[in-house]
Design an enzyme around this catalytic site. Structure first.
Site, PDB file in Angstrom:
ATOM      1  N   GLN B 194       2.205   3.955   7.309  1.00  0.00           N
ATOM      2  CA  GLN B 194       2.015   3.588   5.910  1.00  0.00           C
ATOM      3  C   GLN B 194       3.378   3.721   5.251  1.00  0.00           C
ATOM      4  O   GLN B 194       3.794   4.824   4.882  1.00  0.00           O
ATOM      5  CB  GLN B 194       0.961   4.493   5.277  1.00  0.00           C
ATOM      6  CG  GLN B 194      -0.374   4.481   6.041  1.00  0.00           C
ATOM      7  CD  GLN B 194      -1.145   3.172   5.915  1.00  0.00           C
ATOM      8  OE1 GLN B 194      -1.360   2.670   4.820  1.00  0.00           O
ATOM      9  NE2 GLN B 194      -1.539   2.610   7.058  1.00  0.00           N
ATOM     10  N   ALA B 235      -7.532   4.978  -2.438  1.00  0.00           N
ATOM     11  CA  ALA B 235      -7.015   4.600  -1.120  1.00  0.00           C
ATOM     12  C   ALA B 235      -5.775   3.706  -1.226  1.00  0.00           C
ATOM     13  O   ALA B 235      -5.349   3.337  -2.325  1.00  0.00           O
ATOM     14  CB  ALA B 235      -8.116   3.909  -0.327  1.00  0.00           C
ATOM     15  N   HIS B 236      -5.243   3.345  -0.088  1.00  0.00           N
ATOM     16  CA  HIS B 236      -3.988   2.583  -0.071  1.00  0.00           C
ATOM     17  C   HIS B 236      -4.149   1.178  -0.647  1.00  0.00           C
ATOM     18  O   HIS B 236      -5.179   0.561  -0.524  1.00  0.00           O
ATOM     19  CB  HIS B 236      -3.366   2.525   1.326  1.00  0.00           C
ATOM     20  CG  HIS B 236      -4.249   2.034   2.428  1.00  0.00           C
ATOM     21  ND1 HIS B 236      -3.823   1.958   3.728  1.00  0.00           N
ATOM     22  CD2 HIS B 236      -5.534   1.605   2.445  1.00  0.00           C
ATOM     23  CE1 HIS B 236      -4.799   1.511   4.480  1.00  0.00           C
ATOM     24  NE2 HIS B 236      -5.840   1.284   3.737  1.00  0.00           N
ATOM     25  N   ASN B 237      -3.081   0.737  -1.283  1.00  0.00           N
ATOM     26  CA  ASN B 237      -2.983  -0.638  -1.804  1.00  0.00           C
ATOM     27  C   ASN B 237      -3.863  -0.892  -3.019  1.00  0.00           C
ATOM     28  O   ASN B 237      -3.949  -2.028  -3.488  1.00  0.00           O
ATOM     29  CB  ASN B 237      -3.335  -1.676  -0.721  1.00  0.00           C
ATOM     30  CG  ASN B 237      -2.675  -1.382   0.614  1.00  0.00           C
ATOM     31  OD1 ASN B 237      -1.518  -1.002   0.661  1.00  0.00           O
ATOM     32  ND2 ASN B 237      -3.420  -1.505   1.692  1.00  0.00           N
ATOM     33  N   SER B 255      -7.198  -1.487  -1.113  1.00  0.00           N
ATOM     34  CA  SER B 255      -6.861  -2.839  -1.576  1.00  0.00           C
ATOM     35  C   SER B 255      -7.740  -3.342  -2.707  1.00  0.00           C
ATOM     36  O   SER B 255      -7.681  -4.525  -3.054  1.00  0.00           O
ATOM     37  CB  SER B 255      -6.897  -3.841  -0.410  1.00  0.00           C
ATOM     38  OG  SER B 255      -6.000  -3.432   0.601  1.00  0.00           O
TER      39      SER B 255
END
Lengths: 343, 343, 343
Positions: B194, B235-237, B255
């Site tokens: 990441q 979470a990521h993005n 996302s």
């Protein structure tokens, strides 16, 4: 800068295009520019490549894009992961016990270990070669950490717990907190000492602020290759099998055993003392109250077959209408009965 | 001690009563005494003022209370917030790098910054004027923190993440932990590095032990003015818009993009890769599986219009009765059909 | 090694068998060997004793096992807890302020207190006799900690909060983070300073990474003997009564009052400003939106009587079938009506 040809060889991909291309980094498809590599996750989105300014793209077989050099891989997602890892510079950490770290003289610290300021390494701790402890990591007495682990800032591992090789613990993860056990004594509760441990096997990753409780008497085990997201609760005496994926905010209650290669969606919850077979998928939010045989895909609370849940939950908003219909049917039927009796 | 008149001017309230009153503090309506100010949140509870021993009360227009001096404000809740802030003494912290803090020589630390013992400030970190780092804060390499931020004890910000001005991070918050991404390789999982960052814009507050994962390649963004409670997972993005309220234990999957001025109740959960418009309210526990257009108020799992959920969930306990009715209707109807055919 | 007779006397159990037996430790029934004591939790599993190699077993009255010495106790679970505590060696910690701990000169530290490296003890903090602070514990200004407490690594207690005697805080627990309160100012939010405190009474235990928010103006209170598991959120102004059990990942919203001797299952959620009576049980995942009188056992979202929830949730998967039946009934009834009218 790495040659595209080198990346193709690294991941066993077929290179279609310019072998001499120098790649600086991997970038998102919408943001990538010249000298950059991007990744087409899903062939359905191949149209996006028309506007993509990257020099090269990792794709699945069958995708074409005249404007780009292509790395064609049967498993493009895996190729993407491997290339990212290859391009990522190793962490710039000093491979020594730094000033401001507190390491007990009885601790055994392997070669090339990095222990940052603010870490505490207790009595008889063992840390294997190449492991990195970021600032604020606390290892209680008797902890064992394997080789090439990364323990991020403010991770805590309590007494006697064991961490395998290549384990990654994200910031604030807590390993070996006391299991939640009390014996009633009238209306009061008496703490049951939790004298077991936690064992984290090789290649496990545990997310930020996730908590793995120590066993009452024996071992709470997270088996090889399992990946646990942030803010997950694993209670005492649990056994999680190998290569299992546990998404954020899942809770697993005490003494439950989970098989290999399961997937639990976010915020799922499992009751205690149950058995989950291998290859079980529990959708996000699933609430599991009993045993689940291998291979099932379940949803809902309590869980049911996922396809049944999809239908039932689609029907749920219509419940008031169904009720009105039933009331109306009862009334009409009663009228009809009267009508017939009168005849 | 502050004069009531000064407080009235501070918040633009109309003062009815004793201008010379000296106010020592704000207290709850049931506990306030002489020299103290209290706050009537809801005009419906005006009867409580009869027994209230405070000297003065912040009220909405139209509330009367002969025994008290009144600060009448069109937005009494805001007046309450502003007065509390005005009366609160600034934190008594030393404005320097204290002994026992580890600050890399390459870090740039602004004026009037407070860095407590046990903090770690890595290579090339920049910290703006007036920010306070309580003990145990860890800033990895390349982190940027703006001006007048408060980073409470044991906060971790991982490499290269950026924090705006006037950001508050409650104890144990984790910014920039790795996103949860793995590529399957047979039955095993390979970590996807990441390599993106987190960007927290100005005036954001993030709760204790909440986790904001770094993006895979680009940026996880929490936009200006958004307030996130404790134990929340982002979470990521993900992109969270401006002025959005996210209550405790919410989880937002990877996302997903969230608009401005949304409100998510406690323990809500959002799937990944979805779009939530501006001004969306998700009630506590709401489970969001798909896109939501702007302005909707939703509840349930999966979410539906809040009013539909209220009706459906009220009907839910009657489901066994409905089922019995349907069985009985089927039987009676069959009998009736037979009766008619016989005729 | 402790004599079985000593253990029998400790817990007031009847000893049947070898009084001179030396016991080294308590072990799980499947793993125990000679010289070890095990515990039969449930008389239904008495058959397990046939294969058990332990020397002695703690049992309820009526259980027989010719091959073992028995400790017969009316409350075997409590006997188990007490014996485990008796056999557990006290923590091997140095009873002093260790080098690498930062203790403000104004702090008052009682005798036999253990303060590890990396701890921070702020101005005017008071710590009672015999308490242990593991590494990385941060006590802000004015905190009071009673006697014989255990504050595990990286616990944070913010300014002015009070901790009673014999309190256990698991690693990463956060006491006194700001409550989540903002006043709307147009579309933006203005922070309401949280100037109250948290008070944790005697004999409370709080789990890893759990967060107890400070009150807006007064006190968030966790009363005597209450046990809170990991990753639990207690919002501002909440009052939790005595001897209440709160399992992992529960969230309690602001200003809610909870009675004595309640039990909340994992992932339950409580709305704000409600009143929960004494001896209330909320099953795992229960979502509580309103007041609950004493003694109720509730499940579901929103909660209903547990027995009603069991029936309704069993019926839920049949909802699509019920709907089809209703559609079919409507059609058949209409046909029948037509038939009768024609006659």
């Amino acid at each position: 800068m790495v040659k595209l040809k080198e990346l193709a060889e690294l991941v066993g991909a077929q290179l279609v295009g310019d072998e001499t291309l120098e790649i600086s980094r991997v970038a998102p498809i919408e943001q990538a520019g010249p000298g950059e590599l991007c990744f087409l996750a899903n062939p359905r989105y191949a149209a996006k490549l028309a506007d993509c300014r990257a020099s090269a793209v990792i794709v699945a077989p069958g995708v074409e894009s005249p404007g780009h050099s292509l790395l064609i891989s049967a498993n493009p997602y895996l190729a993407f992961a491997r290339i990212l890892a290859h391009l990522q510079p190793p962490p710039q950490v000093e491979r020594r016990v730094m000033e401001g770290a507190w390491v007990d003289p009885s601790a055994q610290v392997g070669g090339a270990v990095s222990i940052h300021p603010g870490c505490y390494v207790g009595r008889n701790v063992r840390i294997g070669r190449g492991s990195v402890l970021y600032p604020g990591v606390v290892l209680y007495e008797g902890v064992q950490v394997g080789e090439d682990c990364v323990l991020h800032a403010n991770v805590v591992v309590r007494e006697e717990c064991r961490i395998g090789d290549r384990v990654i613990l994200q910031p604030g993860a807590v390993i070996g907190s006391d299991g939640f056990g009390y014996a009633p004594d009238g209306r009061r509760y008496v703490k049951i000492p939790q004298v077991g441990i936690v064992e984290i096997e090789d290649d496990v990753e545990i997310g930020a602020a996730s908590c793995i409780d120590r066993a009452t008497l024996s071992v709470t085990r997270i088996a090889r290759g399992t990946k646990i997201d942030n803010l997950v609760q694993i209670a005492h005496n649990v056994r999680v099998g190998e290569d299992t994926i546990i998404v954020s905010q899942v809770g697993v209650s005490g003494s439950t055993h989970i098989g290999d290669h399961c997937t639990f969606g976010g915020q799922a919850g499992l009751a205690g003392h149950i058995r989950i077979g291998d290859d079980v998928t529990i959708a996000a939010r699933g609430g599991v109250h009993g045993d689940i045989p291998a291979g099932q895909v379940m949803s809902g609370t309590p869980v049911m077959q996922h396809r049944d849940w999809l239908k039932a939950s689609m029907t749920f908003p219509k419940l008031p209408e169904i009720r009105r219909d039933v009331q109306s049917l009862k009334k009409k039927l009663a009228e009809l009965e009267n009508l017939i009796k009168e005849k």
